[in-house]
Design an enzyme around this catalytic site. Structure first.
Site, PDB file in Angstrom:
ATOM      1  CG  HIS A 314      -1.943   0.681   0.946  1.00  0.00           C
ATOM      2  ND1 HIS A 314      -2.175   2.063   1.327  1.00  0.00           N
ATOM      3  CD2 HIS A 314      -3.052   0.662   0.478  1.00  0.00           C
ATOM      4  CE1 HIS A 314      -3.147   2.782   1.543  1.00  0.00           C
ATOM      5  NE2 HIS A 314      -3.878   1.365   0.622  1.00  0.00           N
ATOM      6  CG  ASP A 371      -8.784  -3.648  -2.990  1.00  0.00           C
ATOM      7  OD1 ASP A 371      -9.667  -3.289  -2.293  1.00  0.00           O
ATOM      8  OD2 ASP A 371      -8.320  -2.383  -3.321  1.00  0.00           O
TER       9      ASP A 371
HETATM   10  N1  CMC Z   1       4.593  -7.689  -5.397  1.00  0.00           N
HETATM   11  C1  CMC Z   1       5.062  -7.091  -5.475  1.00  0.00           C
HETATM   12  N2  CMC Z   1       6.677  -6.439  -5.359  1.00  0.00           N
HETATM   13  C2  CMC Z   1       6.071  -5.936  -4.296  1.00  0.00           C
HETATM   14  C3  CMC Z   1       4.938  -5.248  -4.382  1.00  0.00           C
HETATM   15  C4  CMC Z   1       3.837  -6.592  -4.488  1.00  0.00           C
HETATM   16  N3  CMC Z   1       2.474  -6.254  -4.635  1.00  0.00           N
HETATM   17  N4  CMC Z   1       4.472  -3.773  -3.820  1.00  0.00           N
HETATM   18  C5  CMC Z   1       5.492  -3.276  -3.688  1.00  0.00           C
HETATM   19  N5  CMC Z   1       6.039  -4.089  -3.821  1.00  0.00           N
HETATM   20  C6  CMC Z   1       8.000  -3.783  -4.098  1.00  0.00           C
HETATM   21  C7  CMC Z   1       8.120  -3.102  -4.906  1.00  0.00           C
HETATM   22  O1  CMC Z   1       9.442  -3.407  -6.396  1.00  0.00           O
HETATM   23  C8  CMC Z   1       9.477  -2.143  -4.239  1.00  0.00           C
HETATM   24  O2  CMC Z   1      10.525  -2.762  -4.381  1.00  0.00           O
HETATM   25  P1  CMC Z   1      12.402  -2.278  -4.364  1.00  0.00           P
HETATM   26  O3  CMC Z   1      12.428  -1.499  -3.074  1.00  0.00           O
HETATM   27  O4  CMC Z   1      13.238  -3.376  -3.697  1.00  0.00           O
HETATM   28  O5  CMC Z   1      12.605  -1.486  -5.468  1.00  0.00           O
HETATM   29  C9  CMC Z   1       8.846  -2.182  -3.049  1.00  0.00           C
HETATM   30  O6  CMC Z   1       8.087  -3.128  -3.025  1.00  0.00           O
HETATM   31  C10 CMC Z   1       7.818  -0.244  -2.553  1.00  0.00           C
HETATM   32  O7  CMC Z   1       7.156  -0.236  -3.422  1.00  0.00           O
HETATM   33  P2  CMC Z   1       6.953   0.579  -4.598  1.00  0.00           P
HETATM   34  O8  CMC Z   1       5.752   0.672  -5.510  1.00  0.00           O
HETATM   35  O9  CMC Z   1       7.508   2.179  -4.411  1.00  0.00           O
HETATM   36  O10 CMC Z   1       5.597   1.471  -3.552  1.00  0.00           O
HETATM   37  P3  CMC Z   1       4.331   2.396  -3.768  1.00  0.00           P
HETATM   38  O11 CMC Z   1       3.965   2.698  -2.913  1.00  0.00           O
HETATM   39  O12 CMC Z   1       4.823   3.119  -4.955  1.00  0.00           O
HETATM   40  O13 CMC Z   1       2.922   1.035  -4.638  1.00  0.00           O
HETATM   41  C11 CMC Z   1       1.083   0.078  -4.424  1.00  0.00           C
HETATM   42  C12 CMC Z   1       1.728   1.242  -3.589  1.00  0.00           C
HETATM   43  C13 CMC Z   1      -0.114  -0.401  -3.674  1.00  0.00           C
HETATM   44  C14 CMC Z   1       0.845   0.234  -5.490  1.00  0.00           C
HETATM   45  C15 CMC Z   1       2.075  -1.421  -4.408  1.00  0.00           C
HETATM   46  O14 CMC Z   1       2.313  -1.930  -4.095  1.00  0.00           O
HETATM   47  C16 CMC Z   1       1.350  -2.191  -5.158  1.00  0.00           C
HETATM   48  O15 CMC Z   1       1.468  -2.495  -7.281  1.00  0.00           O
HETATM   49  N6  CMC Z   1       0.407  -3.270  -4.734  1.00  0.00           N
HETATM   50  C17 CMC Z   1      -0.336  -4.503  -5.647  1.00  0.00           C
HETATM   51  C18 CMC Z   1      -1.619  -3.231  -6.573  1.00  0.00           C
HETATM   52  C19 CMC Z   1      -2.546  -3.497  -4.847  1.00  0.00           C
HETATM   53  O16 CMC Z   1      -2.570  -4.437  -4.506  1.00  0.00           O
HETATM   54  N7  CMC Z   1      -3.543  -2.419  -4.932  1.00  0.00           N
HETATM   55  C20 CMC Z   1      -4.608  -2.315  -4.115  1.00  0.00           C
HETATM   56  C21 CMC Z   1      -3.849  -1.187  -3.155  1.00  0.00           C
HETATM   57  S1  CMC Z   1      -4.812  -1.068  -1.607  1.00  0.00           S
HETATM   58  C22 CMC Z   1      -6.428   0.182  -2.492  1.00  0.00           C
HETATM   59  C23 CMC Z   1      -6.621   1.468  -2.657  1.00  0.00           C
HETATM   60  O17 CMC Z   1      -6.274   1.661  -1.422  1.00  0.00           O
HETATM   61  O18 CMC Z   1      -6.417   1.551  -3.542  1.00  0.00           O
END
Ligand code: CMC
Length: 437
Positions: A314, A371
């Protein structure tokens, strides 16, 4: 940059530019949570913009509705913890709280429920819209279109300068959203639309309109009604997320509320936001069986593979998502009650177990989010995957409407107009087509 505290309670941050010029920036304290550095005059004073494309450090507005502490896993609506609201309240009570700032008295609650209940039918002529959609249209596409088109029917609640019209539009949106979502489903399966039943609760009514048919009585399961109500509560508002910010930005130009909420629905549709619960089920189907979970986890950790574990991680919650904890409990209750045996649910439970023990996920604080569990519950209830995000949208309508109203009522409100870091071509001269190489 340093934060200093001069005489008095006002804190100031000082910014020293490359030319040595020092600019003082006021710091504004909220009631709880991080204070903000007020950069509103920065461009005028220094000629610089701030740069924060994903808004990871930028507050776009002042709000009194929802507070999140991502590190502590805290989510408060108007000061009340989400766990307490989900445990002790019901969706319409939480909706009243989010919209009005206080929990309702018994009379206020009865009045609010009555108002929502008596706005649940859509204009009969609107039912014609559905015929223009293909039967296999995604429900979110239908919702975007139909909710936007409400402005074409309810002209008497589109004057945003009139508080009474804003209130009526709010009732219409909150009350009709379950009807519109259920109609999107009924149309996709070729069944007749079901009129709402005023004797049912908000969540039960939605289940009735989804699963009832005119030729027989619909038997309501109290467990499912309660679980649906809880899903609605947990999705009702979540501060300045992408879709809420979209609603505020659209509304900042003075657009009517139906258009603004349609914009919110469009933003919510994406898989990184509301589309995640649908993406969770697609991912579980792709994994296929329990024994393939290890392989999927390995892929999610591989930086050369763009596969991510949907429903994990998240942007704000870097410890745990408090909504996920409640959803996890409800999920196990629903699965137990229904005694469902579904191989995809086994895959989900195995994935939860494996990922929670895996160093990669533990170190990055990637926990199952709301989710992950809501998708599993909805699937167990027999709701098709394509409806998941539509259900999120109907619950989030309360938050969108409350945030939109708060923005309109804010005397400091102006049109939202971000600036940019331009990296394109500098001014150049037009070359006629015959001279271009
Ligand atoms: N699976 C594998 N690796 C992940 C995931 C995941 N679901 N989420 C984050 N990471 C890794 C990412 O690759 C990064 O690794 P590193 O530091 O080695 O490069 C690290 O964790 C930090 O990730 P980020 O992309 O910088 O985190 P973010 O805050 O930009 O993204 C997110 C948050 C929700 C978009 C992401 O975690 C994601 O894509 N999750 C899957 C989609 C999902 O479940 N979304 C629903 C969110 S809850 C509903 C809502 O509030 O809308």
């Amino acid at each position: 940059m340093t934060a200093a505290k001069p005489a008095g309670s006002n804190k100031i941050a000082t910014l020293t530019g490359p030319d040595g010029k020092v600019t003082q920036l006021p710091i504004i304290d909220g009631s709880v949570g991080p204070s903000v550095i007020d950069v509103r005059k920065l461009y005028n004073d220094t000629g610089y913009f701030t740069y924060d494309p994903g808004y990871t450090s930028t507050g776009s507005c002042e709000s009194k509705i929802t507070y999140i502490d991502g590190d502590q896993g805290i989510l408060l609506h108007r000061g009340y913890a989400i766990d307490e609201l989900a445990e002790k309240g019901d969706f319409l009570e939480v909706a009243y709280l989010i919209l009005n700032g206080e929990l309702p008295t018994a009379d206020q609650k009865a009045g609010f429920v009555q108002n929502v209940t008596y706005h649940t039918m859509v204009h009969e002529q609107m039912t014609q819209f559905w015929r223009g959609f293909r039967r296999d249209a995604h429900p979110m596409a239908v919702m975007c279109g139909v909710v936007g088109a409400m402005a074409a029917f309810y002209h008497d609640s589109t004057d945003i300068t009139d508080p009474r019209q804003r209130e009526i539009a709010s009732y219409r949106l909150i009350a009709k959203m379950p009807t519109i979502a259920a109609m999107a489903y009924k149309y996709s399966v070729g069944q007749p639309f079901m009129y709402p039943q005023n004797k049912l609760s908000y969540a039960e009514n939605f289940l009735y309109m989804m699963f009832g048919i005119p030729c027989e009585d619909y038997k309501m399961s109290p467990v499912l009604g309660k679980a649906m109500d809880r899903i609605f509560i947990l999705h009702a508002d979540h501060e300045q997320n992408a879709s809420t910010s979209t609603v505020r930005l659209a509304g900042s130009s003075g657009a009517n509320p139906f258009a603004c909420i349609a914009a919110g629905i469009a933003s919510l549709w994406g898989p990184a936001h509301g589309g995640a619960n649908e993406a969770v089920l697609e991912m579980l189907a792709e994994i296929g069986s329990k024994d393939k979970v290890g392989e999927a986890v390995k892929r999610a950790k591989n930086k050369d593979d763009n596969f991510r574990l949907m429903g994990f991680g998240h942007r704000v919650y870097k410890n745990f998502d408090p909504r996920a904890k409640i959803m996890q409990k409800t999920c196990h209750e629903v699965l137990g009650e229904l005694g469902i045996k579904d191989p995809l649910l086994d895959v989900a439970m195995e994935l939860e177990k494996v990922a929670l023990q895996d160093d990669y996920f533990v170190q990055r604080k990637l926990y199952p989010n709301v989710d992950f569990y809501s998708g599993i519950i909805l699937k167990a209830m027999g709701i098709p995957t394509s409806m998941f995000t539509a259900i999120f949208a109907l619950a989030r309508t309360v938050g969108w409407v409350a945030q939109w109203r708060e923005m309109i009522e804010d005397p400091q409100q102006k049109i939202g107009r971000p600036r940019q870091l331009y990296t394109g071509a500098a001014k150049r001269t037009y070359v006629p087509v015959e001279k271009r190489r």
